[in-house]
Scaffold this active site. Structure first.
Site, PDB file in Angstrom:
ATOM      1  N   ASP A  56      11.865  -8.441 -11.722  1.00  0.00           N
ATOM      2  CA  ASP A  56      10.845  -8.621 -10.683  1.00  0.00           C
ATOM      3  C   ASP A  56       9.519  -8.889 -11.408  1.00  0.00           C
ATOM      4  O   ASP A  56       8.869  -7.969 -11.902  1.00  0.00           O
ATOM      5  CB  ASP A  56      10.770  -7.354  -9.820  1.00  0.00           C
ATOM      6  N   LYS A  98       3.021 -13.498  -5.450  1.00  0.00           N
ATOM      7  CA  LYS A  98       1.610 -13.195  -5.680  1.00  0.00           C
ATOM      8  C   LYS A  98       0.802 -14.384  -6.205  1.00  0.00           C
ATOM      9  O   LYS A  98       0.323 -15.192  -5.415  1.00  0.00           O
ATOM     10  CB  LYS A  98       1.494 -11.984  -6.609  1.00  0.00           C
ATOM     11  N   PHE A 133       8.461  -0.686  -7.411  1.00  0.00           N
ATOM     12  CA  PHE A 133       8.046  -1.239  -6.115  1.00  0.00           C
ATOM     13  C   PHE A 133       8.591  -2.647  -6.003  1.00  0.00           C
ATOM     14  O   PHE A 133       8.337  -3.491  -6.864  1.00  0.00           O
ATOM     15  CB  PHE A 133       6.518  -1.248  -5.953  1.00  0.00           C
TER      16      PHE A 133
HETATM   17  C1  LIG Z   1       6.513  -5.822  -8.448  1.00  0.00           C
HETATM   18  C2  LIG Z   1       6.379  -6.186  -7.004  1.00  0.00           C
HETATM   19  N1  LIG Z   1       7.455  -6.593  -6.321  1.00  0.00           N
HETATM   20  C3  LIG Z   1       7.371  -6.955  -5.030  1.00  0.00           C
HETATM   21  C4  LIG Z   1       6.187  -6.884  -4.329  1.00  0.00           C
HETATM   22  C5  LIG Z   1       6.140  -7.270  -2.885  1.00  0.00           C
HETATM   23  O1  LIG Z   1       5.481  -8.472  -2.707  1.00  0.00           O
HETATM   24  P1  LIG Z   1       4.957  -8.914  -1.261  1.00  0.00           P
HETATM   25  O2  LIG Z   1       3.897  -7.943  -0.854  1.00  0.00           O
HETATM   26  O3  LIG Z   1       4.453 -10.313  -1.453  1.00  0.00           O
HETATM   27  O4  LIG Z   1       6.138  -8.867  -0.329  1.00  0.00           O
HETATM   28  C6  LIG Z   1       5.043  -6.437  -4.998  1.00  0.00           C
HETATM   29  C7  LIG Z   1       3.759  -6.302  -4.282  1.00  0.00           C
HETATM   30  O5  LIG Z   1       2.903  -5.528  -4.632  1.00  0.00           O
HETATM   31  C8  LIG Z   1       5.141  -6.090  -6.354  1.00  0.00           C
HETATM   32  O6  LIG Z   1       4.069  -5.644  -7.049  1.00  0.00           O
END
Ligand SMILES: Cc1ncc(COP(=O)(O)O)c(C=O)c1O
Length: 392
Positions: free
Chosen positions: A215, A244, A128
């Site tokens: 990520d 986050k 994700f």
């Molecule tokens: C691993 C990861 N990458 C990216 C995101 C996306 O972040 P945002 O919701 O702040 O755009 C999330 C959100 O859950 C995530 O867990």
């Protein structure tokens, strides 16, 4: 239910009015123990005094100017964050998806500058990375992508945790320029890769001249027992994204880079109106200083192990329980069946949890969770899971 909001979320029947530490109170003044931290955001808990102070003082001084001027708090946060991460440079945006967009743009620039016409990034099944068009295209979930075709091109997908699959891509796809991967998959089910996986990716990236993009949006900011999850290993990525918990709830995201990747962007290549503004940066600096000053990654490791051990001994003899996994305070309980209804069951008992990948109960408690609160999470949750599995 409010009818003015687009129905992008199936909301639970509760609205919170205030919080303190790991506790929240709803509009009826019922108390809840937060074992989710707004999905890995409020790592310092709610209404942390250092965060509140930074936010209030900065709000009274200066909220926003523009990136066309110098921003002292952005520079201070940049210095602090790059030092904590062992990276050279940083770009600030407002969310995780934006941080990943910056990382994807870096990879494409990197490829294009080498004359590669269609640079591709290797991404993983069940990953994700966000909800913008490029990040949902990178995401390994048909549910996230369905209906938004045509997807952004330039991603090659392989199974998570599978170095051999990555090596096969290296042999057959000459246009690959980068690998983008979560150190532990969050939304995909709290999937911890084999120990040689990230080091293997690092080596492959070195051998092939690819960028290693991590990520760390969910795993970063001390959640897994290190400031960043890659610090469990003897390696550094070329590019890393954080969001986050960086602002403990104040929107901010960051794309960090080191080496050649840190020099790719030039003026006009990328930008954001709000990104790195004084309010967000002052708050994030207070978050970084609090986490590092209190070495909260150690608390994450200790309390996390305590919860994992507690859950394991309470549930290991129960039919339908598969395993507890995770690292630090990023914890998944794998059951053998879909278990979404546990969320409302826990809510009724004043405990906030989440279920992801259908059959994984996910816990992401604040790093300031006490041992007594950790024990409460274990006892409430294990009896709920026992009853749920017995009642099926
Ligand atoms: C691993 C990861 N990458 C990216 C995101 C996306 O972040 P945002 O919701 O702040 O755009 C999330 C959100 O859950 C995530 O867990």
């Amino acid at each position: 239910m409010n009818h003015s909001l687009m129905t992008t979320y199936n909301r639970l029947p509760v609205t919170f009015a205030r919080g303190e530490g790991a506790l929240l109170w709803d509009t009826q003044d019922k108390e809840y123990l937060d074992a989710l931290s707004g999905i890995a955001v409020c790592n310092l808990g709610h209404a942390h005094p250092a965060v509140t102070r930074a936010l209030c003082e900065q709000a009274g001084r200066l909220v926003h100017t523009s990136n066309i001027y110098g921003i002292a708090s952005q520079e201070a946060l940049g210095d602090t964050l790059t030092a904590l991460a062992g990276m050279d440079k940083v770009f600030f945006g407002n969310s995780g998806a934006e941080a990943n967009e910056a990382a994807i743009k870096l990879a494409r620039l990197y490829g294009n500058q080498q004359g590669i016409k269609s640079p591709a990034i290797v991404v993983m099944d069940n990953s994700f990375h966000g909800r913008t068009l490029a990040t949902l295209s990178a995401t390994g979930s048909r549910k996230v992508q369905a209906g938004f075709e045509p997807l952004v091109q330039g991603f090659v997908r392989v199974p998570y945790g599978d170095l051999a699959a990555l090596k096969a891509v290296a042999e057959h796809k000459p246009d690959v320029v980068a690998v983008m991967v979560e150190p532990i998959q969050g939304e995909g089910g709290v999937n911890v890769p084999p120990p040689d996986y990230l080091p293997g990716i690092r080596k492959l990236c070195d051998d092939k001249g690819w960028l290693m993009i991590l990520d760390e949006i969910q795993t970063g900011m001390a959640r897994t027992g290190r400031m960043f999850a890659y610090q469990h290993y003897d390696l550094r990525p070329d590019v890393m994204t954080v969001a986050k918990a960086l602002g403990n709830g104040v929107p901010i995201g960051a794309c960090l880079a080191q080496g050649a990747a840190a020099e790719l962007f030039g003026p006009g290549n990328h930008g954001s109106t709000f990104g790195g503004n004084p309010l967000a940066c002052t708050t994030a600096l207070a978050v970084c200083n609090t986490i590092s000053g209190e070495r909260l990654w150690e608390a994450a490791e200790t309390i996390g192990n305590h919860i994992q051990e507690g859950l394991h001994s309470a549930l290991s003899d129960v039919d339908g329980f598969v395993e507890v996994r995770g690292r630090g305070l990023m914890i998944g309980i794998q059951l053998d069946r879909p278990c979404g209804e546990l969320v409302t069951g826990a809510l009724a008992q004043g405990l906030l949890i989440n279920v992801t990948a259908d059959s994984v109960v996910r816990l992401l408690p604040p790093l300031i969770t006490s041992v007594a609160q950790a024990d409460q999470i274990v006892s409430t949750l294990s009896s709920l899971v026992r009853d749920f599995l017995a009642g099926q």
